[in-house]
Design an enzyme around this catalytic site. Structure first.
Site, PDB file in Angstrom:
ATOM      1  N   ARG A  73       0.808  -1.216   0.000  1.00 39.32           N
ATOM      2  CA  ARG A  73       0.000   0.000   0.000  1.00 39.32           C
ATOM      3  C   ARG A  73       0.846   1.272   0.000  1.00 39.32           C
ATOM      4  O   ARG A  73       0.548   2.241  -0.707  1.00 39.32           O
ATOM      5  CB  ARG A  73      -0.930  -0.012   1.224  1.00 39.32           C
ATOM      6  CG  ARG A  73      -1.741   1.260   1.415  1.00 39.32           C
ATOM      7  CD  ARG A  73      -2.605   1.188   2.672  1.00 39.32           C
ATOM      8  NE  ARG A  73      -3.246   2.472   2.927  1.00 39.32           N
ATOM      9  CZ  ARG A  73      -4.392   2.853   2.375  1.00 39.32           C
ATOM     10  NH1 ARG A  73      -5.019   2.043   1.534  1.00 39.32           N
ATOM     11  NH2 ARG A  73      -4.902   4.032   2.654  1.00 39.32           N
ATOM     12  N   VAL A  87      -5.929   8.332  -1.851  1.00 39.50           N
ATOM     13  CA  VAL A  87      -5.870   6.888  -1.648  1.00 39.50           C
ATOM     14  C   VAL A  87      -6.824   6.584  -0.503  1.00 39.50           C
ATOM     15  O   VAL A  87      -6.628   7.050   0.622  1.00 39.50           O
ATOM     16  CB  VAL A  87      -4.438   6.426  -1.303  1.00 39.50           C
ATOM     17  CG1 VAL A  87      -4.422   4.926  -1.020  1.00 39.50           C
ATOM     18  CG2 VAL A  87      -3.478   6.766  -2.431  1.00 39.50           C
ATOM     19  N   SER A  88      -7.880   5.837  -0.782  1.00 37.33           N
ATOM     20  CA  SER A  88      -8.918   5.606   0.216  1.00 37.33           C
ATOM     21  C   SER A  88      -8.377   4.851   1.430  1.00 37.33           C
ATOM     22  O   SER A  88      -7.377   4.142   1.363  1.00 37.33           O
ATOM     23  CB  SER A  88     -10.079   4.815  -0.388  1.00 37.33           C
ATOM     24  OG  SER A  88     -10.695   5.539  -1.422  1.00 37.33           O
ATOM     25  N   ALA A  89      -9.078   5.000   2.550  1.00 39.16           N
ATOM     26  CA  ALA A  89      -8.708   4.303   3.775  1.00 39.16           C
ATOM     27  C   ALA A  89      -8.792   2.792   3.562  1.00 39.16           C
ATOM     28  O   ALA A  89      -9.662   2.299   2.839  1.00 39.16           O
ATOM     29  CB  ALA A  89      -9.635   4.718   4.909  1.00 39.16           C
ATOM     30  N   PHE A 113     -16.193   9.803  -0.228  1.00 31.92           N
ATOM     31  CA  PHE A 113     -15.287   9.889  -1.376  1.00 31.92           C
ATOM     32  C   PHE A 113     -15.291  11.302  -1.934  1.00 31.92           C
ATOM     33  O   PHE A 113     -16.298  12.025  -1.822  1.00 31.92           O
ATOM     34  CB  PHE A 113     -15.724   8.921  -2.484  1.00 31.92           C
ATOM     35  CG  PHE A 113     -15.287   7.501  -2.271  1.00 31.92           C
ATOM     36  CD1 PHE A 113     -14.106   7.024  -2.814  1.00 31.92           C
ATOM     37  CD2 PHE A 113     -16.049   6.643  -1.499  1.00 31.92           C
ATOM     38  CE1 PHE A 113     -13.704   5.716  -2.614  1.00 31.92           C
ATOM     39  CE2 PHE A 113     -15.660   5.334  -1.288  1.00 31.92           C
ATOM     40  CZ  PHE A 113     -14.481   4.866  -1.844  1.00 31.92           C
TER      41      PHE A 113
END
Length: 428
Positions: free
Chosen positions: A42, A75-77, A219
């Site tokens: 990640r 970058v999403s959780a 988002f």
């Protein structure tokens, strides 16, 4: 420069820790998603962040802001990526389209579809696609197609898709997304419904979509032709009290001009929730049944006390002619629970408050702890008599589709909801 062995080992420890936590919390439930999230590095897709920040389970990493300082790409959780991957039910050999690029999620998708599957990711921003292509190649995923295009048209060249996963906030569902799905394909989309954003997993059934899972999420919004701005109504003529409408202002907004001159009516419902208990389904229910649903915010620097919500940034609210009301909690005497109440202003404030309070009680008695709403999507122009969810549900008209929400009665014990839905901040 290549990573030092110590850095690589440290990153792997962070990665395993966040995956272990998401398994414990029930966000990761399949071995496939677990394997993908343990394998993909990640931090290589979030070089702006420290290792610790890149692997925080509930935090996104912002990768681009606009001229106003607002995030336009991130970058999403890990938590959100995990449950959306679970919602998508991706299997080896599938053909998947991701709308909204960043690189990391496409890498997870590539792991899930395997060598015989296909992943295409599309974004409207050339900076975002250039970055995604570079990071994917560096991380060992050169076969992911990265395409610069307006995603409102999908990517017809590689359709049909078994899964379309949208990783930007969408107010509408364009026809191309449905048309490019396989006959039994799945669409996972952070859909904005009356101002509330939920990640909804839809199964295609002919020309309609039917929900199989609904989760709270957050988002950055779509850009370009797919963007949609909310409208604001300033109740006092200043920025003190703002009502935000997602689907158009009331027909006669000037009727509210004198609402704040009326005494504030307050009604308490007797409905309590434990501190930390999820209220996302209460929000969705009230958005379904409340007339003139909107969201209220109060400017803390201009706050004169006309309204008194627990959360000044976000309160569920509604407008009915010359009246407006909002839902707000208060702590019980033992400070272990919140009781929900309704404040209303306007000539019919007490009656309006009582009406909304009854809706809260109905949610508590008939839907709390249940499976949540059934959401269906039909093409714009579909007549009411062709929508089986009506008249028991509510229809919300958008540019390209009609969204319906209907509520089955409770089928699980009250309190089970905490294991099904992500906790939201109390006071909303």
């Amino acid at each position: 420069m290549p990573e030092a062995p110590a850095d690589s080992e440290c990153a792997a420890q962070f990665r395993d820790k966040v995956v272990d936590e998401l398994i414990e919390r029930g966000e990761i439930v399949s071995k496939e998603v677990e394997g993908a999230m343990r394998k993909v590095e990640r931090h290589k897709f979030a070089p702006e962040a420290t290792l610790e920040d890149a692997y925080k389970p509930y935090n996104a990493v912002v990768t681009k802001r606009n001229e106003h300082g607002n995030a336009v790409s991130s970058v999403s959780a890990p938590q959100i990526q995990a449950f959306m991957l679970e919602q998508a039910r991706i299997r080896p050999g599938m053909r998947v389209l991701e709308i909204g690029s960043g690189g990391l999620n496409a890498a997870y998708l590539a792991e899930l579809v395997g060598d015989v599957g296909e992943v295409t990711t599309v974004d409207i921003d050339p900076e975002v696609t250039d970055r995604a292509a570079r990071l994917l190649a560096e991380a060992g995923y050169p076969d992911v197609r990265v395409i610069l295009a307006d995603a409102i048209e999908g990517v017809p060249a590689h359709a049909p898709y078994d899964v379309i996963m949208v990783t930007v906030g969408a107010w509408d569902i364009p026809p191309a997304w449905v048309q490019q799905l396989a006959e039994d394909g799945r669409l996972v989309v952070p859909l904005r419904i009356r101002g509330l954003q939920r990640s909804v997993a839809f199964q295609r059934e002919a020309n309609r979509l039917v929900s199989t899972s609904v989760r709270i999420c957050g988002f950055v919004p779509m850009q370009g032709p797919g963007a949609h701005d909310s409208q604001f109504l300033l109740v006092t003529g200043t920025d003190e009290i703002a009502l935000r409408f997602d689907d158009g202002l009331p027909a006669e907004p000037n009727l509210l001009d004198n609402a704040v001159l009326s005494p504030r009516a307050e009604t308490w419902t007797g409905v309590t929730v434990k501190r930390g208990e999820p209220i996302d389904m209460l929000q969705m229910y009230m958005a379904t049944v409340m007339p003139g649903f909107c969201l209220m915010s109060v400017d803390k620097d201009l706050d004169s006390g006309i309204v008194a919500p627990w959360n000044k940034r976000f309160s569920m609210a509604a407008v009915d002619g010359p009246n407006f009301a909002y839902i707000t909690p208060r702590l019980t005497e033992d400070e272990q629970f919140f009781e929900y109440g309704v404040h209303a202003l306007g000539p019919d404030g007490p009656e309006f408050a009582a009406k909304i309070a009854d809706h809260v009680r109905t949610w508590d008695q008939e839907h709390r702890g249940g499976p949540g709403p059934r959401i269906a999507v039909y093409p714009a122009g579909t007549p009411d008599d062709r929508i089986p969810e009506l008249p028991g549900g509510r229809v919300i008209d958008k540019d390209h589709c009609r969204v319906t929400l209907s509520w089955p009665s409770t089928t699980t014990a009250a309190g089970d909801q905490g294991t099904l839905h992500h906790t939201t901040e109390q006071g909303e």
